[in-house]
Enzyme design. Structure first.
Site, PDB file in Angstrom:
ATOM      1  N   GLY A  38      -6.684  -1.306  12.781  1.00  0.00           N
ATOM      2  CA  GLY A  38      -6.075  -0.599  11.657  1.00  0.00           C
ATOM      3  C   GLY A  38      -7.055  -0.392  10.514  1.00  0.00           C
ATOM      4  O   GLY A  38      -8.274  -0.528  10.676  1.00  0.00           O
ATOM      5  N   HIS A  78      12.318  -2.854   5.104  1.00  0.00           N
ATOM      6  CA  HIS A  78      12.305  -1.541   4.459  1.00  0.00           C
ATOM      7  C   HIS A  78      13.738  -1.020   4.476  1.00  0.00           C
ATOM      8  O   HIS A  78      14.413  -1.093   5.500  1.00  0.00           O
ATOM      9  CB  HIS A  78      11.377  -0.598   5.226  1.00  0.00           C
ATOM     10  CG  HIS A  78      11.041   0.645   4.463  1.00  0.00           C
ATOM     11  ND1 HIS A  78      11.956   1.637   4.218  1.00  0.00           N
ATOM     12  CD2 HIS A  78       9.890   1.039   3.871  1.00  0.00           C
ATOM     13  CE1 HIS A  78      11.377   2.592   3.511  1.00  0.00           C
ATOM     14  NE2 HIS A  78      10.117   2.248   3.286  1.00  0.00           N
ATOM     15  N   GLU A 128      -2.688  -7.135   7.002  1.00  0.00           N
ATOM     16  CA  GLU A 128      -1.334  -7.709   7.019  1.00  0.00           C
ATOM     17  C   GLU A 128      -1.262  -9.086   7.673  1.00  0.00           C
ATOM     18  O   GLU A 128      -0.398  -9.891   7.337  1.00  0.00           O
ATOM     19  CB  GLU A 128      -0.381  -6.731   7.721  1.00  0.00           C
ATOM     20  CG  GLU A 128       1.085  -7.114   7.547  1.00  0.00           C
ATOM     21  CD  GLU A 128       2.048  -6.062   8.094  1.00  0.00           C
ATOM     22  OE1 GLU A 128       1.626  -4.916   8.327  1.00  0.00           O
ATOM     23  OE2 GLU A 128       3.229  -6.410   8.284  1.00  0.00           O
ATOM     24  N   GLU A 145       6.801   5.860  -5.927  1.00  0.00           N
ATOM     25  CA  GLU A 145       7.579   5.066  -4.971  1.00  0.00           C
ATOM     26  C   GLU A 145       8.247   3.918  -5.705  1.00  0.00           C
ATOM     27  O   GLU A 145       7.963   3.667  -6.881  1.00  0.00           O
ATOM     28  CB  GLU A 145       6.687   4.566  -3.827  1.00  0.00           C
ATOM     29  CG  GLU A 145       6.369   5.670  -2.832  1.00  0.00           C
ATOM     30  CD  GLU A 145       5.455   5.242  -1.703  1.00  0.00           C
ATOM     31  OE1 GLU A 145       5.062   4.064  -1.642  1.00  0.00           O
ATOM     32  OE2 GLU A 145       5.109   6.107  -0.886  1.00  0.00           O
ATOM     33  N   ASP A 189       0.182 -11.408  16.692  1.00  0.00           N
ATOM     34  CA  ASP A 189      -0.788 -12.121  17.557  1.00  0.00           C
ATOM     35  C   ASP A 189      -1.754 -12.979  16.753  1.00  0.00           C
ATOM     36  O   ASP A 189      -2.033 -14.123  17.102  1.00  0.00           O
ATOM     37  CB  ASP A 189      -1.686 -11.132  18.315  1.00  0.00           C
ATOM     38  CG  ASP A 189      -0.928 -10.213  19.230  1.00  0.00           C
ATOM     39  OD1 ASP A 189       0.280 -10.394  19.369  1.00  0.00           O
ATOM     40  OD2 ASP A 189      -1.569  -9.315  19.803  1.00  0.00           O
ATOM     41  N   HIS A 227       9.558  -4.564   8.154  1.00  0.00           N
ATOM     42  CA  HIS A 227       8.520  -3.582   7.835  1.00  0.00           C
ATOM     43  C   HIS A 227       7.175  -4.232   7.570  1.00  0.00           C
ATOM     44  O   HIS A 227       6.150  -3.761   8.040  1.00  0.00           O
ATOM     45  CB  HIS A 227       8.996  -2.800   6.607  1.00  0.00           C
ATOM     46  CG  HIS A 227       8.060  -1.731   6.149  1.00  0.00           C
ATOM     47  ND1 HIS A 227       7.669  -0.697   6.969  1.00  0.00           N
ATOM     48  CD2 HIS A 227       7.449  -1.522   4.954  1.00  0.00           C
ATOM     49  CE1 HIS A 227       6.857   0.107   6.294  1.00  0.00           C
ATOM     50  NE2 HIS A 227       6.687  -0.381   5.079  1.00  0.00           N
ATOM     51  N   ARG A 270      12.237  -2.992  -3.017  1.00  0.00           N
ATOM     52  CA  ARG A 270      12.780  -2.834  -1.661  1.00  0.00           C
ATOM     53  C   ARG A 270      13.839  -3.854  -1.276  1.00  0.00           C
ATOM     54  O   ARG A 270      14.819  -3.515  -0.606  1.00  0.00           O
ATOM     55  CB  ARG A 270      11.644  -2.945  -0.653  1.00  0.00           C
ATOM     56  CG  ARG A 270      10.926  -1.683  -0.568  1.00  0.00           C
ATOM     57  CD  ARG A 270       9.896  -1.699   0.488  1.00  0.00           C
ATOM     58  NE  ARG A 270       9.190  -0.447   0.278  1.00  0.00           N
ATOM     59  CZ  ARG A 270       8.035  -0.150   0.801  1.00  0.00           C
ATOM     60  NH1 ARG A 270       7.426  -0.989   1.586  1.00  0.00           N
ATOM     61  NH2 ARG A 270       7.472   0.998   0.548  1.00  0.00           N
ATOM     62  N   ARG A 283       6.051  -7.193  -1.144  1.00  0.00           N
ATOM     63  CA  ARG A 283       4.934  -6.285  -1.419  1.00  0.00           C
ATOM     64  C   ARG A 283       5.406  -5.024  -2.129  1.00  0.00           C
ATOM     65  O   ARG A 283       6.427  -4.430  -1.772  1.00  0.00           O
ATOM     66  CB  ARG A 283       4.252  -5.900  -0.107  1.00  0.00           C
ATOM     67  CG  ARG A 283       3.156  -4.871  -0.277  1.00  0.00           C
ATOM     68  CD  ARG A 283       2.528  -4.524   1.058  1.00  0.00           C
ATOM     69  NE  ARG A 283       3.487  -3.963   1.977  1.00  0.00           N
ATOM     70  CZ  ARG A 283       3.816  -2.674   2.031  1.00  0.00           C
ATOM     71  NH1 ARG A 283       3.251  -1.810   1.210  1.00  0.00           N
ATOM     72  NH2 ARG A 283       4.692  -2.239   2.907  1.00  0.00           N
ATOM     73  N   ALA A 321       1.394   4.901   8.962  1.00  0.00           N
ATOM     74  CA  ALA A 321       1.807   4.769   7.555  1.00  0.00           C
ATOM     75  C   ALA A 321       2.111   6.130   6.926  1.00  0.00           C
ATOM     76  O   ALA A 321       1.276   7.029   6.922  1.00  0.00           O
ATOM     77  CB  ALA A 321       0.724   4.053   6.759  1.00  0.00           C
ATOM     78  N   GLN A 322       3.317   6.241   6.408  1.00  0.00           N
ATOM     79  CA  GLN A 322       3.735   7.506   5.778  1.00  0.00           C
ATOM     80  C   GLN A 322       3.514   7.474   4.271  1.00  0.00           C
ATOM     81  O   GLN A 322       3.296   8.488   3.630  1.00  0.00           O
ATOM     82  CB  GLN A 322       5.239   7.728   6.007  1.00  0.00           C
ATOM     83  CG  GLN A 322       5.650   7.900   7.437  1.00  0.00           C
ATOM     84  CD  GLN A 322       7.168   7.949   7.586  1.00  0.00           C
ATOM     85  OE1 GLN A 322       7.922   7.724   6.643  1.00  0.00           O
ATOM     86  NE2 GLN A 322       7.612   8.239   8.795  1.00  0.00           N
ATOM     87  N   GLY A 323       3.643   6.262   3.723  1.00  0.00           N
ATOM     88  CA  GLY A 323       3.774   6.125   2.279  1.00  0.00           C
ATOM     89  C   GLY A 323       2.582   6.562   1.457  1.00  0.00           C
ATOM     90  O   GLY A 323       2.710   7.350   0.538  1.00  0.00           O
ATOM     91  N   SER A 375      -0.273  -1.811   0.770  1.00  0.00           N
ATOM     92  CA  SER A 375      -0.824  -2.427   1.986  1.00  0.00           C
ATOM     93  C   SER A 375      -2.083  -1.729   2.479  1.00  0.00           C
ATOM     94  O   SER A 375      -3.060  -2.394   2.842  1.00  0.00           O
ATOM     95  CB  SER A 375       0.222  -2.482   3.093  1.00  0.00           C
ATOM     96  OG  SER A 375       0.742  -1.213   3.308  1.00  0.00           O
ATOM     97  N   LEU A 376      -2.086  -0.390   2.497  1.00  0.00           N
ATOM     98  CA  LEU A 376      -3.342   0.286   2.880  1.00  0.00           C
ATOM     99  C   LEU A 376      -4.423  -0.105   1.880  1.00  0.00           C
ATOM    100  O   LEU A 376      -5.587  -0.308   2.230  1.00  0.00           O
ATOM    101  CB  LEU A 376      -3.149   1.802   2.916  1.00  0.00           C
ATOM    102  CG  LEU A 376      -2.236   2.361   4.028  1.00  0.00           C
ATOM    103  CD1 LEU A 376      -2.098   3.877   3.895  1.00  0.00           C
ATOM    104  CD2 LEU A 376      -2.749   2.013   5.420  1.00  0.00           C
TER     105      LEU A 376
HETATM  106  C1  SIN Z   1       7.034   4.027   2.837  1.00  0.00           C
HETATM  107  O1  SIN Z   1       6.500   5.108   2.984  1.00  0.00           O
HETATM  108  O2  SIN Z   1       8.152   3.894   2.389  1.00  0.00           O
HETATM  109  C2  SIN Z   1       6.282   2.823   3.235  1.00  0.00           C
HETATM  110  C3  SIN Z   1       5.123   2.628   2.404  1.00  0.00           C
HETATM  111  C4  SIN Z   1       4.797   1.185   2.292  1.00  0.00           C
HETATM  112  O3  SIN Z   1       5.393   0.358   2.941  1.00  0.00           O
HETATM  113  O4  SIN Z   1       3.937   0.857   1.471  1.00  0.00           O
END
Ligand code: SIN
Length: 531
Positions: free
Chosen positions: A13, A229, A356, A113, A208, A332, A275, A367, A45-47, A372-373
């Protein structure tokens, strides 16, 4: 087969690739992944990436938002480092060509967000940041980096006195075992969302790295903190993927079956509350047999803004024209993991953890979205810089620790990993209590897991090894959740509904069979962690 490298990285990752990118070009670096390099959680990852890149934002505000979301169960210093260095790292990525989304005037378009006090989320391709970022990093991998796919690393190889990690043992799909020796071994194996039936994670993300590090004697902490999430797409009783928080950031609201806003009056930030608060509200509605929907009717050009989510919904038969996406919470992100210091060092010499799988002290009890990224980028770079300066470490091959026994395939009892997942959501899910946690502990074959600590898993199948890892992680999570008699962030105990000052900053730490709770876990260094 035996191989030698300077650095062996397990996982593919963002943290792993960023580390590889910054390691000295003369090092031979091997990246190992149990499936394909593009199968990571990072890729999905979308966020986006949370970072202070705008003149109107401030580092101290990002620090404060992170601490509040994590319920102050953090090292403020580590959070400061993450935010400060994160800002630089992200600016550098943008400068070197990461194709971030921009507005009409060409400035970086910043999203909002949950629990962020400013617009600071950098996206690529709308909701495909992970994919763009990973492709960007893969494109820039130097030639000294070798990628080995489809090999499951299942054991950390230690010296005979168990004082140093010097390699890993891996199993390929045909059952053959390969050993990779390295001066530095880095776990970047990601989270453990797939311990639950409802998850945004890749189905093979079962922790793992944590299980292997635990077996090798490394300290593991904060495993009770699992982030759920709030909005996973829910179709026919199953979760089908993430509906990014960015959708709520763009104006979507959560409604119950009767069309009532579920976050009204619950929290000042309403649908963009932290969250755990949103997940809990949805969970309560679901427990009352109500369906919960994201109302997206107020978002113009939804399909243009969220192409991946739109495609996912279409594939799952959700008609976006109706403006309602059915959602449930699902696991999540794992805030806990292998205890590391600021440079990614674990309590075992020669062994590092980043991303992670690590417990770095930045996320606390929950978090903050899109941190996270950022963590992967910051710790990947920092750990590379540290290792580059440690190049004097030379002797890697010494007498190897040999497990007294090797478990035979036919000696393995039939552990049911599917049942484990349902028991986890029932007993160690969004809401926990003593009775449920004890039920889980009584169900787990604790004695068997203990007896396996001194045995090599080499003769077992990949499936059996993965199941054992799931059971180990379930044990650590359940035990920690039982010990922490308070609610904090993502850890919600119905029998202890409030935060308790006693537990603030106290980490529950597992070192093989020893469990302690203490404050100093982040002062770990490679000569040991002091309680
Ligand atoms: C999300 O796009 O909602 C997730 C992003 C994240 O977990 O930081």
């Amino acid at each position: 087969m035996e191989k030698e490298a300077d650095v062996v990285i397990i996982g593919g990752g963002v943290a792993a690739l960023q580390l590889a990118r910054y390691l000295h070009p003369q090092f031979h670096v091997v990246i190992m992944t149990k499936s394909k390099i593009r199968n990571s959680n990072s890729y999905k990852a979308q966020g986006g990436i949370a970072a202070v890149v705008s003149e109107t934002d401030r580092l101290d505000l990002h620090v404060q938002d992170t601490l509040v979301a994590g319920r102050y169960h953090q090292s403020t210093e580590e959070v400061g480092g993450l935010v400060r260095e994160g800002s630089e790292v992200v600016k550098e990525l943008i400068k070197s060509g990461l194709p971030v989304d921009r507005n009409e005037t060409g400035e970086v378009a910043l999203g909002l967000e949950g629990a962020h006090s400013r617009r600071r989320i950098v996206h690529c391709g709308g909701d495909a940041t992970g994919r763009y970022l990973i492709e960007f990093l893969l494109d820039r991998l130097p030639p000294n980096v070798e990628i080995v796919e489809n090999e499951l690393v299942f054991e950390l190889l230690l010296t005979n006195d168990r004082s140093r990690c010097i390699g890993v043992a891996a199993k390929s799909v045909d059952g053959s075992v390969h050993r990779y020796f390295g001066r530095h071994i880095v776990l970047a194996t990601g989270g453990a969302g797939a311990l639950y039936p409802y998850t945004s994670n890749h189905p093979r993300m079962i922790g793992d790295g944590v299980a292997m590090a635990y077996r090798a004697g490394a300290a593991v902490a904060d495993m009770e903190f699992v982030q759920f999430h709030p909005t996973l797409l829910y179709v026919d009783g199953e979760t089908k993927g993430l509906i990014s928080e960015a959708v709520r950031g763009a104006g979507a609201i959560l409604l119950d079956s009767k069309g009532r806003r579920i976050m009204e009056g619950v929290h000042p930030q309403k649908d963009l509350a932290p969250r755990h608060i949103v997940a809990y509200e949805i969970y309560k509605r679901r427990a009352e047999q109500q369906d919960v929907f994201l109302d997206i009717s107020g978002i113009s050009h939804f399909e243009e803004k969220f192409p991946s989510i739109s495609q996912l919904c279409r594939e799952q038969g959700v008609d976006l024209k109706e403006g309602k996406i059915p959602v449930v919470p699902g696991s999540h992100f794992l805030m806990g993991g292998i205890v590391i210091d600021s440079f990614g060092r674990t309590s075992v010499n020669g062994l590092y953890a980043i991303g992670e799988t690590a417990s770095s002290g930045v996320h606390g009890a929950n978090r903050l979205a899109s941190n996270s990224l950022l963590e992967g980028l910051v710790f990947g770079k920092r750990t590379a810089e540290f290792i580059n300066h440690e190049s004097h470490v030379s002797s890697i091959r010494s007498v190897l620790y040999d497990y007294p026994l090797k478990v035979k395939e036919d000696e393995m009892p039939n552990l049911d990993s599917e049942q484990l997942k349902w028991n986890m959501i029932e007993n160690v899910g969004v809401i926990r209590d003593e009775a449920g946690l004890n039920r889980q502990l009584n169900w787990l074959p604790v004695q068997l897991l203990e007896s396996l600590m001194e045995q090599s898993l080499e003769r077992l199948s990949i499936e059996q090894i993965q199941t054992i890892f799931m059971f180990i992680n379930s044990f650590i999570m359940t035990k920690s959740a039982l010990i922490r008699k308070e609610s904090r962030g993502a850890h919600i105990r119905s029998d202890f509904p409030n935060e308790d000052l006693f537990w603030k900053d106290r980490r529950i730490i597992h070192e093989q069979t020893k469990i302690t709770w203490r404050r100093e876990s982040y002062e770990s260094h490679q000569t040991g962690i002091h309680a």
